[in-house]
Design an enzyme around this catalytic site. Structure first.
Site, PDB file in Angstrom:
ATOM      1  N   HIS A 284       2.095   3.005  -3.292  1.00 25.03           N
ATOM      2  CA  HIS A 284       1.163   3.711  -4.168  1.00 25.03           C
ATOM      3  C   HIS A 284       1.497   5.191  -4.274  1.00 25.03           C
ATOM      4  O   HIS A 284       1.483   5.772  -5.368  1.00 25.03           O
ATOM      5  CB  HIS A 284      -0.267   3.595  -3.620  1.00 25.03           C
TER       6      HIS A 284
ATOM      7  N   GLN B 213       0.826  -1.210   0.000  1.00 25.30           N
ATOM      8  CA  GLN B 213       0.000   0.000   0.000  1.00 25.30           C
ATOM      9  C   GLN B 213       0.857   1.254   0.000  1.00 25.30           C
ATOM     10  O   GLN B 213       0.551   2.246  -0.658  1.00 25.30           O
ATOM     11  CB  GLN B 213      -0.936   0.001   1.206  1.00 25.30           C
TER      12      GLN B 213
ATOM     13  N   HIS C 235     -55.044  15.433  -1.541  1.00 21.03           N
ATOM     14  CA  HIS C 235     -54.530  14.071  -1.561  1.00 21.03           C
ATOM     15  C   HIS C 235     -55.654  13.086  -1.232  1.00 21.03           C
ATOM     16  O   HIS C 235     -55.851  12.088  -1.934  1.00 21.03           O
ATOM     17  CB  HIS C 235     -53.400  13.898  -0.521  1.00 21.03           C
TER      18      HIS C 235
ATOM     19  N   GLU D 270     -10.021   1.866   3.868  1.00 21.69           N
ATOM     20  CA  GLU D 270     -10.266   1.498   2.472  1.00 21.69           C
ATOM     21  C   GLU D 270     -10.095  -0.019   2.305  1.00 21.69           C
ATOM     22  O   GLU D 270     -10.954  -0.701   1.751  1.00 21.69           O
ATOM     23  CB  GLU D 270      -9.286   2.241   1.571  1.00 21.69           C
ATOM     24  N   HIS D 271      -8.949  -0.532   2.733  1.00 20.42           N
ATOM     25  CA  HIS D 271      -8.688  -1.971   2.710  1.00 20.42           C
ATOM     26  C   HIS D 271      -8.516  -2.462   4.143  1.00 20.42           C
ATOM     27  O   HIS D 271      -7.845  -1.804   4.943  1.00 20.42           O
ATOM     28  CB  HIS D 271      -7.390  -2.293   1.959  1.00 20.42           C
TER      29      HIS D 271
ATOM     30  N   ASP E 234      -6.656  -6.000  -5.886  1.00 22.98           N
ATOM     31  CA  ASP E 234      -6.261  -4.889  -6.752  1.00 22.98           C
ATOM     32  C   ASP E 234      -6.308  -5.280  -8.223  1.00 22.98           C
ATOM     33  O   ASP E 234      -6.537  -4.423  -9.088  1.00 22.98           O
ATOM     34  CB  ASP E 234      -4.842  -4.430  -6.416  1.00 22.98           C
TER      35      ASP E 234
END
Length: 416
Positions: free
Chosen positions: A249, A246, A406, A313-314, A347
């Site tokens: 990245h 990670q 109504h 996220e993960h 991924d």
């Protein structure tokens, strides 16, 4: 490089950059809104150093890209496309379902794909063909008629091949916040879209957030992150490998180990330092590790609560009984269960989607899937018998709210 973290401070820091860039991003949006293509040309020259002669990538350029990409990589992208498509096909609901819930009243849902969507595919430090597949295949599976993509120039041939394999209709060599503005607002050359998906840097994310009144977005998707929930049974080498995966990245990526075993945190730290020394993207990893580290929890209950507070996220679960922990997790973008479920599998090739909410937004949003590209309309089919069954209830509540027309719209049918 490897330190104990204060989780509250860490979480707050993951979102602070958005506020920092809202001013300049608003200026970029304003220019695209008022100047259209001319703004895109000028901003591309300013930020990318490229004089744009043509926004759209031609069919000839797509075909030529295959000659520049290793055939084995092309074959791998084709296989990945098949796996991603297969998983997302499982998510497809019925176009229309109807169920008679009582005599005379049939209810249901009609699902309609969006007509035109835009996907942002990051460029810059590396090519991301996997993101090209992840952003566009769910839209294709959903039945979206027109899919356009923007990616920074010069467009990497690997990205072009991936977009072609995915069956994308239009590709534009535009990057950054100006690309998001172009897709959301439309310009002379780029027709506007209904929805924008895809990750990007803080400027891209801020542009998506600021343009939600012009086009729907998926969710905030910024620099990558991982939380690893581990106990004393975890393999420190596996944990360290996931952290580096990670961290490479982006310098702003972040990694958190949440463990019930303080000794494991030390062993992982030693492995991280050893691996960084030989890593090809060592400089990027080292910067990411400056805001990464570990949290030692008193027990598994506290560890689970900490992970839910992070809403990563993960999430990798590497404990003695991972399935029991899985059932207790409430907030995570994508969850990887057991020591052999490397996040990198998701991924690229397991078939699940890697476009996921970051910075704690997994507590509010789900990761990208087929449903992001559809609208759902409820359906009611009511006969005279059904109207009689619920007529008194409708009239009574409508009159109580003072909405007498109504109530009358039902009474007039019952009298007829």
């Amino acid at each position: 490089m490897w330190q104990a973290l204060d989780i509250g401070t860490w979480i707050a820091g993951r979102r602070s950059d958005l506020d920092r860039v809202k001013g300049p991003v608003s200026e970029i949006i304003g220019r695209v809104r008022s100047e259209g293509d001319a703004a895109l040309i000028d901003l591309t020259k300013k930020f990318d150093g490229i004089d744009l002669a043509e926004f759209a990538v031609t069919e000839e350029e797509r075909e030529a890209a295959y000659d520049e990409v290793d055939p084995q990589l092309v074959a791998s992208l084709v296989e990945a496309e098949e796996r991603i498509s297969r998983f997302h096909e499982l998510q497809r609901g019925r176009d229309l379902w109807l169920q008679e819930v009582e005599p005379g009243i049939t209810l249901g849902v009609k699902t309609t794909p969006l007509s035109r969507i835009g996907a942002y595919i990051p460029g810059g430090r590396a090519a991301y063909p996997s993101t090209a597949l992840m952003c566009t295949i769910p839209a294709k599976v959903a039945g979206v008629r027109e899919i356009c993509c923007c990616t920074p120039p010069p467009v990497n041939p690997i990205t072009l091949v991936a977009l072609d394999i995915a069956g994308v209709d239009e590709i534009y060599r535009i990057g950054g916040a100006q690309a998001i503005a172009a897709m959301a607002l439309g310009t002379e050359s780029i027709p506007r879209v209904e929805k924008i998906v895809g990750p990007g840097n803080v400027y891209v994310t801020a542009a998506k957030m600021l343009l939600r009144d012009a086009a729907e977005i998926d969710f905030p998707a910024g620099p990558s992150e991982i939380a690893i929930l581990a106990d004393e049974t975890a393999n420190p080498t596996f944990v360290a490998a996931d952290i580096l995966a990670q961290a490479e990245h982006d310098p702003n990526a972040a990694c958190v180990l949440v463990t019930t075993d303080a000794a494991l945190a030390g062993r992982v730290g030693a492995e991280v330092k050893r691996m960084v020394a030989g890593a090809q993207r060592g400089d990027i990893i080292a910067k990411a590790l400056e805001h990464s580290g570990y949290i030692v929890a008193a027990d598994l209950d506290e560890a689970v609560a900490t992970v839910d507070g992070i809403a990563p996220e993960h999430l990798s679960i590497q404990v003695a009984d991972p399935l029991s922990v899985l059932n207790r997790i409430r907030s995570a973008g994508s969850i990887f269960v057991g020591p052999y479920a490397a996040v990198a599998c998701g991924d690229y090739a397991s078939g699940t989607n890697h476009v996921l909410p970051t910075a704690g937004y997994a507590s509010l949003y789900s990761g990208l899937d087929v449903n992001h590209f559809c609208r759902r309309s409820t359906v009611q089919v009511i006969t005279r018998e059904g109207l009689e069954a619920i007529g008194d209830v409708v009239e009574t509540i409508a009159d109580a709210e003072g909405l007498h027309a109504h109530a009358e719209s039902v009474r007039v049918r019952r009298r007829g």
